[in-house]
Motif scaffolding. Structure first.
Motif, PDB file in Angstrom:
ATOM      1  N   GLY A   1       0.700  -1.346  -0.048  1.00 15.39           N
ATOM      2  CA  GLY A   1      -0.165  -0.016  -0.223  1.00 15.39           C
ATOM      3  C   GLY A   1       0.911   1.221  -0.054  1.00 15.39           C
ATOM      4  N   GLY A   2       1.998   1.231  -0.658  1.00 15.98           N
ATOM      5  CA  GLY A   2       2.835   2.282  -0.600  1.00 15.98           C
ATOM      6  C   GLY A   2       3.982   2.231   0.499  1.00 15.98           C
ATOM      7  N   ALA A   3       3.843   1.661   1.390  1.00 17.45           N
ATOM      8  CA  ALA A   3       5.130   1.530   2.527  1.00 17.45           C
ATOM      9  C   ALA A   3       6.254   0.838   1.870  1.00 17.45           C
ATOM     10  N   SER A   4       7.331   1.571   1.952  1.00 15.24           N
ATOM     11  CA  SER A   4       8.549   1.234   1.380  1.00 15.24           C
ATOM     12  C   SER A   4       9.207  -0.100   2.297  1.00 15.24           C
ATOM     13  N   ASN A   5       9.927  -0.663   1.983  1.00 13.91           N
ATOM     14  CA  ASN A   5      10.849  -1.768   2.887  1.00 13.91           C
ATOM     15  C   ASN A   5      12.069  -1.082   3.193  1.00 13.91           C
ATOM     16  N   PRO A   6      12.238  -0.608   4.590  1.00 17.83           N
ATOM     17  CA  PRO A   6      13.328   0.007   5.087  1.00 17.83           C
ATOM     18  C   PRO A   6      14.378  -0.649   5.483  1.00 17.83           C
ATOM     19  N   TYR A   7      14.557  -2.181   4.904  1.00 19.04           N
ATOM     20  CA  TYR A   7      15.533  -3.086   5.287  1.00 19.04           C
ATOM     21  C   TYR A   7      16.589  -3.401   4.043  1.00 19.04           C
ATOM     22  N   LEU A   8      16.013  -2.893   2.904  1.00 16.06           N
ATOM     23  CA  LEU A   8      16.529  -3.112   1.422  1.00 16.06           C
ATOM     24  C   LEU A   8      16.719  -1.815   0.900  1.00 16.06           C
ATOM     25  N   PRO A   9      17.743  -1.645  -0.220  1.00 14.69           N
ATOM     26  CA  PRO A   9      17.941  -0.383  -1.019  1.00 14.69           C
ATOM     27  C   PRO A   9      16.431   0.101  -1.501  1.00 14.69           C
ATOM     28  N   LYS A  10      16.506   1.405  -1.731  1.00 20.43           N
ATOM     29  CA  LYS A  10      15.085   1.861  -1.951  1.00 20.43           C
ATOM     30  C   LYS A  10      14.613   1.625  -3.234  1.00 20.43           C
ATOM     31  N   HIS A  11      15.717   1.230  -4.032  1.00 18.39           N
ATOM     32  CA  HIS A  11      15.388   1.033  -5.694  1.00 18.39           C
ATOM     33  C   HIS A  11      14.807  -0.550  -5.812  1.00 18.39           C
ATOM     34  N   VAL A  12      15.106  -1.417  -4.973  1.00 16.19           N
ATOM     35  CA  VAL A  12      14.599  -2.807  -5.102  1.00 16.19           C
ATOM     36  C   VAL A  12      13.714  -3.166  -3.765  1.00 16.19           C
ATOM     37  N   MET A  13      12.555  -3.439  -3.854  1.00 15.52           N
ATOM     38  CA  MET A  13      11.585  -3.830  -2.990  1.00 15.52           C
ATOM     39  C   MET A  13      11.529  -5.255  -3.012  1.00 15.52           C
ATOM     40  N   THR A  14      11.570  -5.946  -1.934  1.00 11.55           N
ATOM     41  CA  THR A  14      11.358  -7.226  -1.869  1.00 11.55           C
ATOM     42  C   THR A  14      10.404  -7.946  -0.911  1.00 11.55           C
ATOM     43  N   MET A  15       9.656  -8.750  -1.313  1.00 10.79           N
ATOM     44  CA  MET A  15       8.642  -9.357  -0.410  1.00 10.79           C
ATOM     45  C   MET A  15       9.340 -10.709   0.243  1.00 10.79           C
ATOM     46  N   ILE A  16       9.591 -10.905   1.385  1.00 10.33           N
ATOM     47  CA  ILE A  16      10.283 -11.951   2.040  1.00 10.33           C
ATOM     48  C   ILE A  16       9.443 -13.001   2.411  1.00 10.33           C
ATOM     49  N   THR A  17       9.593 -14.156   2.267  1.00 11.64           N
ATOM     50  CA  THR A  17       8.607 -15.432   2.797  1.00 11.64           C
ATOM     51  C   THR A  17       9.401 -16.080   3.845  1.00 11.64           C
ATOM     52  N   ASP A  18      10.893 -15.972   4.192  1.00  6.91           N
ATOM     53  CA  ASP A  18      11.399 -16.961   5.056  1.00  6.91           C
ATOM     54  C   ASP A  18      12.692 -16.184   5.393  1.00  6.91           C
ATOM     55  N   HIS A  19      13.417 -16.523   6.513  1.00  3.44           N
ATOM     56  CA  HIS A  19      14.471 -16.239   7.150  1.00  3.44           C
ATOM     57  C   HIS A  19      15.658 -16.317   5.908  1.00  3.44           C
ATOM     58  N   ASP A  20      15.802 -17.376   5.342  1.00  3.80           N
ATOM     59  CA  ASP A  20      16.788 -17.652   4.329  1.00  3.80           C
ATOM     60  C   ASP A  20      16.838 -16.580   3.490  1.00  3.80           C
ATOM     61  N   ALA A  21      15.443 -16.447   2.708  1.00  4.73           N
ATOM     62  CA  ALA A  21      15.548 -15.336   1.835  1.00  4.73           C
ATOM     63  C   ALA A  21      15.882 -14.106   2.152  1.00  4.73           C
ATOM     64  N   TYR A  22      15.426 -13.629   3.365  1.00  2.51           N
ATOM     65  CA  TYR A  22      15.625 -12.463   4.187  1.00  2.51           C
ATOM     66  C   TYR A  22      17.228 -12.086   4.159  1.00  2.51           C
ATOM     67  N   ILE A  23      17.945 -12.946   4.640  1.00  6.28           N
ATOM     68  CA  ILE A  23      19.522 -12.928   4.611  1.00  6.28           C
ATOM     69  C   ILE A  23      20.005 -12.920   3.487  1.00  6.28           C
ATOM     70  N   ALA A  24      19.729 -13.626   2.370  1.00  8.25           N
ATOM     71  CA  ALA A  24      20.362 -13.719   1.272  1.00  8.25           C
ATOM     72  C   ALA A  24      20.231 -12.129   0.578  1.00  8.25           C
ATOM     73  N   ALA A  25      18.791 -11.601   0.899  1.00  8.43           N
ATOM     74  CA  ALA A  25      18.693 -10.322   0.284  1.00  8.43           C
ATOM     75  C   ALA A  25      19.121  -9.182   0.888  1.00  8.43           C
ATOM     76  N   ALA A  26      19.775  -9.315   2.309  1.00  8.68           N
ATOM     77  CA  ALA A  26      20.578  -8.274   3.068  1.00  8.68           C
ATOM     78  C   ALA A  26      21.836  -8.364   2.302  1.00  8.68           C
ATOM     79  N   PRO A  27      22.362  -6.879   2.846  1.00  8.75           N
ATOM     80  CA  PRO A  27      23.769  -6.509   2.268  1.00  8.75           C
ATOM     81  C   PRO A  27      24.579  -7.476   2.608  1.00  8.75           C
ATOM     82  N   GLU A  28      25.498  -7.829   1.921  1.00  6.20           N
ATOM     83  CA  GLU A  28      26.579  -8.838   2.195  1.00  6.20           C
ATOM     84  C   GLU A  28      27.205  -8.662   3.347  1.00  6.20           C
TER      85      GLU A  28
END
Length: 140
Positions: free
Chosen positions: A11-38
């Protein structure tokens, strides 16, 4: 599973955990960690492991695109990666109960979280104390 989209979500809320140009819908811990800054991935893996060990009867879950651990319907602890730091989130009472330990570790706290970096990690024993306190205060 990771669903990557350009723009924002929820609904327009951006994801504060990832770069602003890439918004990611995370469904599990492994995916979240993989998408986080290295640079933060080892810290997040360590934190996940401590939380799983400290809350063995909790279920891994994702809420508001942030991984956490819940007992029943109560989220006892969660974590996140930002552009410059990571955070551990617990109940506000747990932060208040351990304010001296947080300050002694040289870390900053908000009402419900403690932020840290790989250079200044949150000590394992402080994570365990915060999570146990959060669980007790939640009655979980």
């Amino acid at each position: 599973m990771v669903e990557t989209r350009w723009g924002d979500h929820n609904g327009g809320a951006s994801n504060p955990y990832l770069p602003k140009h890439v918004m990611t819908m995370i469904t599990d811990h492994d995916a979240y960690i993989a998408a986080a800054p290295e640079a933060f991935r080892p810290s997040l893996e360590r934190l996940r492991s401590i939380l799983a060990r400290t809350l063995p009867d909790a279920e891994e879950m994702v809420a508001y695109n942030m991984p956490g651990f819940a007992i029943g319907s109560t989220v006892v602890a969660s974590y996140a990666a930002f552009s410059r730091q990571c955070g551990l989130y617990v109940l506000a009472s747990a932060i208040a109960d351990h304010a001296e330990g947080i300050a002694a570790a040289g870390l900053k706290a908000t009402k419900t979280g403690v932020t840290f970096t790989p250079r200044r990690p949150i000590p394992d024993d402080l994570v365990e104390r915060l999570v146990r306190s959060s669980r007790q205060d939640a009655g979980a």
